[in-house]
Design an enzyme around this catalytic site. Structure first.
Site, PDB file in Angstrom:
ATOM      1  N   LEU A 154      95.856  65.520  79.300  1.00 54.49           N
ATOM      2  CA  LEU A 154      96.244  65.259  80.621  1.00 54.49           C
ATOM      3  C   LEU A 154      95.452  65.773  81.671  1.00 54.49           C
ATOM      4  CD1 LEU A 154     100.307  65.492  79.903  1.00 54.49           C
ATOM      5  CD2 LEU A 154      98.844  63.472  79.859  1.00 54.49           C
ATOM      6  N   THR A 155      94.223  65.193  81.551  1.00 49.38           N
ATOM      7  CA  THR A 155      93.336  65.637  82.672  1.00 49.38           C
ATOM      8  C   THR A 155      93.635  64.710  83.828  1.00 49.38           C
ATOM      9  OG1 THR A 155      91.671  63.640  82.257  1.00 49.38           O
ATOM     10  CG2 THR A 155      91.570  65.710  81.011  1.00 49.38           C
ATOM     11  N   THR A 170      80.622  53.647  73.385  1.00 48.59           N
ATOM     12  CA  THR A 170      80.232  52.741  74.547  1.00 48.59           C
ATOM     13  C   THR A 170      78.810  51.979  74.292  1.00 48.59           C
ATOM     14  OG1 THR A 170      79.769  52.884  76.700  1.00 48.59           O
ATOM     15  CG2 THR A 170      79.654  54.689  75.654  1.00 48.59           C
ATOM     16  N   ASP A 171      78.646  50.825  74.853  1.00 46.74           N
ATOM     17  CA  ASP A 171      77.455  50.084  74.843  1.00 46.74           C
ATOM     18  C   ASP A 171      76.368  50.979  75.671  1.00 46.74           C
ATOM     19  OD1 ASP A 171      78.516  49.725  77.290  1.00 46.74           O
ATOM     20  OD2 ASP A 171      78.340  47.314  77.067  1.00 46.74           O
ATOM     21  N   GLU A 172      77.036  52.033  76.701  1.00 50.12           N
ATOM     22  CA  GLU A 172      75.898  52.690  77.487  1.00 50.12           C
ATOM     23  C   GLU A 172      75.250  53.465  76.820  1.00 50.12           C
ATOM     24  OE1 GLU A 172      77.640  54.451  81.027  1.00 50.12           O
ATOM     25  OE2 GLU A 172      79.006  52.718  81.367  1.00 50.12           O
ATOM     26  N   TYR A 179      77.095  61.271  81.639  1.00 47.90           N
ATOM     27  CA  TYR A 179      78.296  60.601  80.590  1.00 47.90           C
ATOM     28  C   TYR A 179      77.803  59.946  79.472  1.00 47.90           C
ATOM     29  CZ  TYR A 179      81.364  56.904  78.699  1.00 47.90           C
ATOM     30  OH  TYR A 179      82.012  55.928  78.181  1.00 47.90           O
ATOM     31  N   LYS A 199      77.966  60.644  75.435  1.00 48.82           N
ATOM     32  CA  LYS A 199      78.724  59.791  74.263  1.00 48.82           C
ATOM     33  C   LYS A 199      77.712  59.633  73.121  1.00 48.82           C
ATOM     34  CE  LYS A 199      82.041  58.093  74.333  1.00 48.82           C
ATOM     35  NZ  LYS A 199      83.309  58.266  73.770  1.00 48.82           N
TER      36      LYS A 199
HETATM   37  P1  NAD Z   1      90.265  57.396  80.392  1.00 51.75           P
HETATM   38  O1  NAD Z   1      89.436  58.468  81.284  1.00 51.75           O
HETATM   39  O2  NAD Z   1      90.965  56.584  80.850  1.00 51.75           O
HETATM   40  O3  NAD Z   1      91.174  58.307  79.438  1.00 51.75           O
HETATM   41  C1  NAD Z   1      90.771  59.449  78.806  1.00 51.75           C
HETATM   42  C2  NAD Z   1      91.901  60.288  78.078  1.00 51.75           C
HETATM   43  O4  NAD Z   1      91.233  61.190  77.388  1.00 51.75           O
HETATM   44  C3  NAD Z   1      92.687  60.802  79.219  1.00 51.75           C
HETATM   45  O5  NAD Z   1      94.072  60.784  78.676  1.00 51.75           O
HETATM   46  C4  NAD Z   1      92.398  62.289  79.132  1.00 51.75           C
HETATM   47  O6  NAD Z   1      93.533  63.347  79.422  1.00 51.75           O
HETATM   48  C5  NAD Z   1      91.881  62.462  77.939  1.00 51.75           C
HETATM   49  N1  NAD Z   1      91.066  63.661  77.581  1.00 51.75           N
HETATM   50  C6  NAD Z   1      89.980  63.946  78.359  1.00 51.75           C
HETATM   51  N2  NAD Z   1      89.469  65.041  77.740  1.00 51.75           N
HETATM   52  C7  NAD Z   1      90.297  65.528  76.880  1.00 51.75           C
HETATM   53  C8  NAD Z   1      90.214  66.869  76.071  1.00 51.75           C
HETATM   54  N3  NAD Z   1      89.517  67.561  76.309  1.00 51.75           N
HETATM   55  N4  NAD Z   1      91.081  66.914  75.217  1.00 51.75           N
HETATM   56  C9  NAD Z   1      92.288  65.852  75.133  1.00 51.75           C
HETATM   57  N5  NAD Z   1      92.322  64.743  75.942  1.00 51.75           N
HETATM   58  C10 NAD Z   1      91.389  64.735  76.973  1.00 51.75           C
HETATM   59  O7  NAD Z   1      89.227  56.789  79.461  1.00 51.75           O
HETATM   60  P2  NAD Z   1      88.953  55.241  78.925  1.00 51.75           P
HETATM   61  O8  NAD Z   1      88.513  54.486  79.834  1.00 51.75           O
HETATM   62  O9  NAD Z   1      90.517  54.914  78.329  1.00 51.75           O
HETATM   63  O10 NAD Z   1      88.091  55.494  77.687  1.00 51.75           O
HETATM   64  C11 NAD Z   1      88.609  55.865  76.232  1.00 51.75           C
HETATM   65  C12 NAD Z   1      87.160  56.012  75.308  1.00 51.75           C
HETATM   66  O11 NAD Z   1      86.823  54.807  75.459  1.00 51.75           O
HETATM   67  C13 NAD Z   1      86.375  56.889  75.784  1.00 51.75           C
HETATM   68  O12 NAD Z   1      85.770  57.665  74.856  1.00 51.75           O
HETATM   69  C14 NAD Z   1      85.063  56.016  76.350  1.00 51.75           C
HETATM   70  O13 NAD Z   1      83.926  56.602  76.357  1.00 51.75           O
HETATM   71  C15 NAD Z   1      85.427  54.831  75.676  1.00 51.75           C
HETATM   72  N6  NAD Z   1      84.995  53.377  76.297  1.00 51.75           N
HETATM   73  C16 NAD Z   1      85.541  53.223  77.386  1.00 51.75           C
HETATM   74  C17 NAD Z   1      85.175  51.864  77.969  1.00 51.75           C
HETATM   75  C18 NAD Z   1      85.494  51.423  79.497  1.00 51.75           C
HETATM   76  O14 NAD Z   1      85.407  50.414  79.864  1.00 51.75           O
HETATM   77  N7  NAD Z   1      86.658  52.254  80.022  1.00 51.75           N
HETATM   78  C19 NAD Z   1      84.329  51.065  77.493  1.00 51.75           C
HETATM   79  C20 NAD Z   1      83.666  51.524  76.079  1.00 51.75           C
HETATM   80  C21 NAD Z   1      84.153  52.691  75.443  1.00 51.75           C
HETATM   81  O1  DAU Z   2      80.096  49.763  79.371  1.00 52.02           O
HETATM   82  C1  DAU Z   2      81.230  50.598  78.837  1.00 52.02           C
HETATM   83  C2  DAU Z   2      81.389  51.651  79.921  1.00 52.02           C
HETATM   84  O2  DAU Z   2      81.999  50.882  81.138  1.00 52.02           O
HETATM   85  C3  DAU Z   2      82.125  52.814  79.635  1.00 52.02           C
HETATM   86  O3  DAU Z   2      81.589  53.429  78.485  1.00 52.02           O
HETATM   87  C4  DAU Z   2      82.643  53.515  80.550  1.00 52.02           C
HETATM   88  O4  DAU Z   2      83.931  54.669  80.280  1.00 52.02           O
HETATM   89  C5  DAU Z   2      83.395  53.017  81.858  1.00 52.02           C
HETATM   90  O5  DAU Z   2      83.566  53.439  82.942  1.00 52.02           O
HETATM   91  C6  DAU Z   2      82.594  51.670  82.317  1.00 52.02           C
HETATM   92  O6  DAU Z   2      81.209  52.161  82.918  1.00 52.02           O
HETATM   93  P1  DAU Z   2      80.655  51.573  84.120  1.00 52.02           P
HETATM   94  O7  DAU Z   2      79.829  52.518  84.818  1.00 52.02           O
HETATM   95  O8  DAU Z   2      79.993  50.206  83.836  1.00 52.02           O
HETATM   96  O9  DAU Z   2      82.088  51.268  85.129  1.00 52.02           O
HETATM   97  P2  DAU Z   2      82.381  51.335  86.559  1.00 52.02           P
HETATM   98  O10 DAU Z   2      83.938  50.810  86.489  1.00 52.02           O
HETATM   99  O11 DAU Z   2      82.244  52.680  87.007  1.00 52.02           O
HETATM  100  O12 DAU Z   2      81.612  50.422  87.234  1.00 52.02           O
HETATM  101  C7  DAU Z   2      81.406  49.184  87.029  1.00 52.02           C
HETATM  102  C8  DAU Z   2      80.236  48.607  87.870  1.00 52.02           C
HETATM  103  O13 DAU Z   2      80.801  48.418  89.202  1.00 52.02           O
HETATM  104  C9  DAU Z   2      78.894  49.406  87.959  1.00 52.02           C
HETATM  105  O14 DAU Z   2      77.996  48.620  87.946  1.00 52.02           O
HETATM  106  C10 DAU Z   2      79.175  50.181  89.078  1.00 52.02           C
HETATM  107  C11 DAU Z   2      79.839  49.352  90.144  1.00 52.02           C
HETATM  108  N1  DAU Z   2      80.939  49.883  91.037  1.00 52.02           N
HETATM  109  C12 DAU Z   2      81.917  50.720  90.539  1.00 52.02           C
HETATM  110  C13 DAU Z   2      82.660  51.143  91.576  1.00 52.02           C
HETATM  111  C14 DAU Z   2      83.812  52.411  90.930  1.00 52.02           C
HETATM  112  C15 DAU Z   2      80.857  49.279  92.452  1.00 52.02           C
HETATM  113  O15 DAU Z   2      80.025  48.279  92.736  1.00 52.02           O
HETATM  114  N2  DAU Z   2      81.851  49.694  93.197  1.00 52.02           N
HETATM  115  C16 DAU Z   2      82.521  50.559  92.897  1.00 52.02           C
HETATM  116  O16 DAU Z   2      83.458  51.232  93.723  1.00 52.02           O
END
Ligand code: NAD
Ligand code: DAU
Length: 329
Positions: A33-34, A118-120, A145, A149
């Site tokens: 629960l961060t 992630t694809d990143e 980040y 990963k």
């Molecule tokens: P998020 O930030 O919404 O959620 C992360 C969760 O992990 C939170 O509930 C947080 O409390 C918990 N957490 C963080 N540190 C922790 C710790 N030390 N111990 C226990 N819990 C912890 O993230 P999300 O967007 O749901 O991403 C989830 C996973 O998917 C991540 O591994 C991320 O790298 C991956 N991912 C995200 C995206 C995207 O577009 N959001 C895309 C591809 C992969």
């Molecule tokens: O590709 C997968 C990744 O996608 C995951 O691994 C990450 O956890 C997830 O956060 C996401 O990363 P991005 O950096 O691509 O997502 P974000 O939503 O932060 O930003 C998407 C794009 O939009 C990026 O090019 C930055 C831009 N952006 C973001 C914000 C928050 C803006 O232009 N304005 C904004 O206010």
């Protein structure tokens, strides 16, 4: 099934998806629960899940929970690139040490492990290219980040090869859908408009992302759990690539605003230009295909969700924008 990070965006949607579609699983969530975790997201499934408030870096908690689980699906991570540029330390701790702690427990108890990534990790592609990442693309992460990963992926691969840990990995493109934190691009712009603030576009907004519905991601994870080959990596992505400017203009149109009613703000340092996943492997081997083919409809439904669920996101909004003001974005 132990789901780490199950109170975050994708993890919580995964728990909802699992309860709806795979009632054979007993689900236990481990989440610290961060700022990004919210237990209320699990309220609709609270009678079908057990919640443990704890940290994946806490070896004794992790050891006990892993010992009691048949499989671990590992979502927990610090997930936001901008935060990692401001303070990398929690990313190193949760993403690297946390994954290591889980892997050691899975090794001791001979469990099954699926690692969400992630694809990143692959870095970025030029804007004008048509090439894509695939499972063999060398890692080249750009931000703290994505470096954290990439490190966690490498640990999983090493534990699979050297210790025989029964692990699979998936690297997905950008997700969208309900319960996504308001720091992320799509929810930030929708909720800005809902509170009367102008949306914020980084730089010229030319960067391209491959937007994938969170339920399509989670359906792919379930296929990997049931049919994926141990030790293998699978790329996931919708194939729907759009620039940030295009997405923002679509949000403005769907919310009845003028197409230029937003601000350009300072660009993200090291900003990755384009991501694009070749998903041939998961489509041909496991038969996965995205169900949310119509991005416009998926985005409209997401906008509706944020309109109707202000109680969920409003408490996070001001603190999130305060963080962005410090970053000048
Ligand atoms: P998020 O930030 O919404 O959620 C992360 C969760 O992990 C939170 O509930 C947080 O409390 C918990 N957490 C963080 N540190 C922790 C710790 N030390 N111990 C226990 N819990 C912890 O993230 P999300 O967007 O749901 O991403 C989830 C996973 O998917 C991540 O591994 C991320 O790298 C991956 N991912 C995200 C995206 C995207 O577009 N959001 C895309 C591809 C992969
Ligand atoms: O590709 C997968 C990744 O996608 C995951 O691994 C990450 O956890 C997830 O956060 C996401 O990363 P991005 O950096 O691509 O997502 P974000 O939503 O932060 O930003 C998407 C794009 O939009 C990026 O090019 C930055 C831009 N952006 C973001 C914000 C928050 C803006 O232009 N304005 C904004 O206010």
């Amino acid at each position: 099934m132990l789901v780490t990070g199950g109170a975050g965006f994708i993890g919580a949607n995964f728990v909802h998806y699992t309860i709806r579609n795979h009632p054979e699983y007993e689900v236990r969530v481990l989440d610290a629960l961060t700022y990004a975790g919210d237990q209320t997201t699990l309220r609709p499934v609270a009678d079908r899940t057990e919640f443990v408030h704890g940290d994946i870096c806490d070896a004794s908690v992790v050891d006990q929970l892993v010992a009691e689980a048949d499989l671990v699906v590992h979502f927990a991570a610090e997930s936001h690139v901008d935060n990692s540029l401001h303070d990398p330390e929690p990313f190193i701790r949760s993403n690297i040490i946390g994954t290591y702690t889980l892997l050691e427990a899975v090794r001791r108890h001979s469990g099954r492990f699926h690692h969400i990534s992630t694809d990143e990790v692959f870095g970025d592609l030029p804007l004008d290219a048509t090439d894509k990442f695939d499972e063999g693309t060398p890692y080249d992460p750009s931000s703290p980040y994505s470096a954290s990963k990439a490190s966690s992926d490498m640990l999983v691969r090493a534990w699979a090869r050297s210790f025989g840990v029964a692990a699979t990995l998936s690297n997905c493109a950008n997700n969208y859908g309900s319960y996504q934190h308001v720091e992320k691009f799509i929810p930030r712009q929708i909720t800005n408009l809902l509170v009367g603030e102008r949306p914020k576009l980084y730089g010229a907004g030319e960067n391209v992302r491959e937007w994938t519905h969170v339920d399509d991601h989670n359906a792919a994870v379930h296929l990997i759990l049931s049919k994926g080959r141990i030790g293998e990596t699978y790329l996931i992505g919708s194939g729907d690539e759009r620039s940030n400017k295009e997405i923002l203009e679509l949000i403005l149109e769907l919310m009845g605003q003028a197409p230029d009613s937003y601000d350009h703000v300072a660009d993200r340092p090291g900003h990755d230009l384009r991501y694009s996943n070749d998903t041939t492997k998961i489509r041909t081997e496991l038969g996965w295909q995205p169900k949310y083919g119509d991005f416009r409809a998926g985005l409209a439904a997401t906008i509706d969700w944020y309109r109707q669920n202000e109680w969920w996101w409003k408490p996070q909004k001001e603190a999130t924008e305060a963080k962005y003001r410090v970053l000048g974005r």
